[in-house]
Each structure stands twice: as C-alpha cells, then as structure tokens.
Motif scaffolding. Sequence first.
Motif, mmCIF file in Angstrom:
data_model
loop_
_atom_site.group_PDB
_atom_site.id
_atom_site.type_symbol
_atom_site.label_atom_id
_atom_site.label_comp_id
_atom_site.label_asym_id
_atom_site.label_seq_id
_atom_site.Cartn_x
_atom_site.Cartn_y
_atom_site.Cartn_z
ATOM 1 N N LYS A 123 42.683 38.886 33.028
ATOM 2 C CA LYS A 123 42.420 37.599 33.664
ATOM 3 C C LYS A 123 42.184 37.771 35.160
ATOM 4 O O LYS A 123 41.326 37.103 35.747
ATOM 5 C CB LYS A 123 43.590 36.638 33.431
ATOM 6 N N PHE A 124 42.952 38.661 35.777
ATOM 7 C CA PHE A 124 42.733 38.958 37.190
ATOM 8 C C PHE A 124 41.378 39.635 37.381
ATOM 9 O O PHE A 124 40.640 39.319 38.303
ATOM 10 C CB PHE A 124 43.843 39.873 37.707
ATOM 11 N N ALA A 125 41.071 40.596 36.500
ATOM 12 C CA ALA A 125 39.811 41.330 36.619
ATOM 13 C C ALA A 125 38.617 40.393 36.496
ATOM 14 O O ALA A 125 37.591 40.582 37.150
ATOM 15 C CB ALA A 125 39.745 42.429 35.561
ATOM 16 N N GLU A 126 38.757 39.368 35.670
ATOM 17 C CA GLU A 126 37.642 38.445 35.431
ATOM 18 C C GLU A 126 37.539 37.359 36.485
ATOM 19 O O GLU A 126 36.440 36.997 36.911
ATOM 20 C CB GLU A 126 37.802 37.815 34.046
ATOM 21 N N TYR A 127 38.675 36.819 36.922
ATOM 22 C CA TYR A 127 38.657 35.628 37.767
ATOM 23 C C TYR A 127 39.066 35.858 39.220
ATOM 24 O O TYR A 127 38.617 35.153 40.113
ATOM 25 C CB TYR A 127 39.586 34.554 37.180
ATOM 26 N N VAL A 128 39.952 36.826 39.469
ATOM 27 C CA VAL A 128 40.510 37.010 40.810
ATOM 28 C C VAL A 128 39.801 38.112 41.592
ATOM 29 O O VAL A 128 39.407 37.914 42.744
ATOM 30 C CB VAL A 128 42.022 37.305 40.734
ATOM 31 N N PHE A 129 39.639 39.271 40.975
ATOM 32 C CA PHE A 129 39.063 40.407 41.694
ATOM 33 C C PHE A 129 37.687 40.107 42.290
ATOM 34 O O PHE A 129 37.412 40.517 43.428
ATOM 35 C CB PHE A 129 38.996 41.634 40.785
ATOM 36 N N PRO A 130 36.774 39.396 41.584
ATOM 37 C CA PRO A 130 35.471 39.095 42.201
ATOM 38 C C PRO A 130 35.582 38.241 43.462
ATOM 39 O O PRO A 130 34.806 38.419 44.408
ATOM 40 C CB PRO A 130 34.721 38.349 41.084
ATOM 41 N N VAL A 131 36.548 37.317 43.496
ATOM 42 C CA VAL A 131 36.726 36.481 44.687
ATOM 43 C C VAL A 131 37.257 37.323 45.842
ATOM 44 O O VAL A 131 36.799 37.209 46.983
ATOM 45 C CB VAL A 131 37.670 35.298 44.398
ATOM 46 N N VAL A 132 38.235 38.184 45.551
ATOM 47 C CA VAL A 132 38.772 39.076 46.580
ATOM 48 C C VAL A 132 37.660 39.977 47.113
ATOM 49 O O VAL A 132 37.567 40.215 48.329
ATOM 50 C CB VAL A 132 39.935 39.927 46.024
ATOM 51 N N SER A 165 42.487 28.654 46.658
ATOM 52 C CA SER A 165 43.063 28.857 45.331
ATOM 53 C C SER A 165 42.020 29.587 44.503
ATOM 54 O O SER A 165 40.901 29.109 44.341
ATOM 55 C CB SER A 165 43.400 27.501 44.687
ATOM 56 N N MET A 166 42.358 30.744 44.003
ATOM 57 C CA MET A 166 41.345 31.551 43.320
ATOM 58 C C MET A 166 41.727 31.844 41.885
ATOM 59 O O MET A 166 42.886 31.693 41.477
ATOM 60 C CB MET A 166 41.117 32.858 44.072
ATOM 61 N N GLY A 167 40.725 32.233 41.128
ATOM 62 C CA GLY A 167 40.968 32.676 39.766
ATOM 63 C C GLY A 167 41.288 31.532 38.821
ATOM 64 O O GLY A 167 40.977 30.369 39.068
ATOM 65 N N HIS A 168 41.943 31.890 37.771
ATOM 66 C CA HIS A 168 42.320 30.945 36.719
ATOM 67 C C HIS A 168 43.698 30.379 37.075
ATOM 68 O O HIS A 168 44.695 30.634 36.409
ATOM 69 C CB HIS A 168 42.364 31.713 35.393
ATOM 70 N N ASP A 169 43.738 29.604 38.152
ATOM 71 C CA ASP A 169 44.994 29.190 38.774
ATOM 72 C C ASP A 169 45.589 27.965 38.069
ATOM 73 O O ASP A 169 45.741 26.897 38.645
ATOM 74 C CB ASP A 169 44.739 28.888 40.252
ATOM 75 N N GLN A 192 40.206 24.996 49.253
ATOM 76 C CA GLN A 192 39.102 25.439 48.415
ATOM 77 C C GLN A 192 39.607 25.918 47.062
ATOM 78 O O GLN A 192 40.612 26.625 46.976
ATOM 79 C CB GLN A 192 38.336 26.587 49.078
ATOM 80 N N ASP A 193 38.896 25.513 46.018
ATOM 81 C CA ASP A 193 39.202 25.981 44.668
ATOM 82 C C ASP A 193 38.099 26.937 44.246
ATOM 83 O O ASP A 193 36.976 26.529 43.996
ATOM 84 C CB ASP A 193 39.267 24.788 43.710
ATOM 85 N N ARG A 194 38.423 28.221 44.180
ATOM 86 C CA ARG A 194 37.453 29.241 43.790
ATOM 87 C C ARG A 194 37.793 29.766 42.397
ATOM 88 O O ARG A 194 37.967 30.947 42.186
ATOM 89 C CB ARG A 194 37.443 30.377 44.821
ATOM 90 N N GLY A 195 37.912 28.842 41.456
ATOM 91 C CA GLY A 195 38.256 29.249 40.106
ATOM 92 C C GLY A 195 37.991 28.132 39.124
ATOM 93 O O GLY A 195 37.168 27.253 39.362
ATOM 94 N N VAL A 196 38.687 28.179 38.004
ATOM 95 C CA VAL A 196 38.517 27.186 36.955
ATOM 96 C C VAL A 196 39.879 26.693 36.487
ATOM 97 O O VAL A 196 40.887 27.385 36.598
ATOM 98 C CB VAL A 196 37.745 27.772 35.744
ATOM 99 N N ARG A 197 39.897 25.460 35.998
ATOM 100 C CA ARG A 197 41.090 24.881 35.364
ATOM 101 C C ARG A 197 42.331 24.983 36.253
ATOM 102 O O ARG A 197 43.434 25.308 35.803
ATOM 103 C CB ARG A 197 41.338 25.563 34.011
#
Length: 211
Positions: A123-132, A165-169, A192-197
């Motif tokens: 989940k981090f690899a898909e949603y968080v790492f690209p934002v970082v 706020s990043m990722g699938h937070d 800022q919301d940089r994710g989903v749900r």
Amino acid sequence: QVFRIGDYGVKEYQLVWDAKYQPCHKVTKNFLAWPENLSITENFAPGLYVFRIFDQKDYAAYATFIVRNQNPAKVVASIPFLTLLAYNKVNGSNAYKSPTGFMGRAKEISFASPIDYKSGLDKFAEYVFPVVREIEKLHLDVSYVADYEINDDPTLLDNRTEFISMGHDEYWTDKERSAVLAAREHGLEHVQDRGVRSVAHAFRADVLELG
C-alpha cells in the motif's frame, strides 16, 4: 538493508545501509519476545526509510520509519502508518479479513509486529512512495511525520503553513483530526490531500505495555 525513499532516477528508493550476515534466532509469533541483536549507528538524512529483513531464501519482512528534521520545515507531510497497519496481515488477519472471513477480522492492530509486503507495505509502495518521490524531485522543504505522532503530539503542526495527507490515508484518530482542524485555524494555510479515500475510518489509539 535500509532503503531511503525518494527520487533516484528510474527508482523510488536507494540502498543506504547494508549489514553483514546476522545470526538468526529461533522465534515464535510472539513478536514482543524477539531478542534485540542489531544496532545501527549510521547518520541518515531526514526522510522516509524502509528496513528490509530477509533470510537465505529471500523471504522478507519490512519496517518503515522516518528520520526527522532537526529544524522543522513549514510544510509537513503525514505518512499514513495507521492504514499500513490496518492492511497488514502478517498474523493471518487484518482489519478487513481473516482466514475465517470478515467476521473474524482483527479488532485490534499493533506496531509490535513485522509488516508483510503483499498485504501491508505494498500500500505504501502504491500510494505513498510516488508522492514522496515527487516531493523529493521538487526539492520541497518538508518534514515527514507519522500520522500517529500527530495524535500523540498535536504541537507537531505548530508554525506550519501546509499539511500534506498522502497515500491511502483512511484511518485517523479523533485527536489527529482535531489537531489538523485546529492548526488550520491558527496559521495552517493549506491542507492538501494527495491520495484516495482519506479520513474514511475512525481509529482509537491505545498504549501497548511491552514486556
């Protein structure tokens, strides 16, 4: 092995530390009883890191951690560790499912366990790492914090101008949400919301007695 997450050409990570072979201990699923047999004295740069532990068959477990800035930046980026825990199925069950189905899902989840990649770190690899990676690519002056740290210490948002706020937070505690809302009324100019749900589930934090 320790990897730093960021913008490294074609990759989102860079190996920054590699240990020699460490002797294995016979362990059980009682993770709290695992012995300590390794210390790291490297001075890592501030950022988001992944610690990878693997055996001779390359079966691996992971631990994600943050190295804080000594001088907090005006921009703070929240890493959704609570969501990571909710999806982690290293014990056979997570907050969504269990071997016996939905009704047997975990009602409590803990940091006192490794993270399984396919039902946790992915989940981090898909949603968080690209934002970082994008943050690092833009050379933004940012401080990374864990979402649960905001629950523990709302003053982490003091004197900030932007909250990311990043990722699938999904998972927030009431205290974390209140802290962000309060900071917005006292100088936090942008959320800022940089994710989903995001903010989809309430989470109650408690203290686990170790030992």
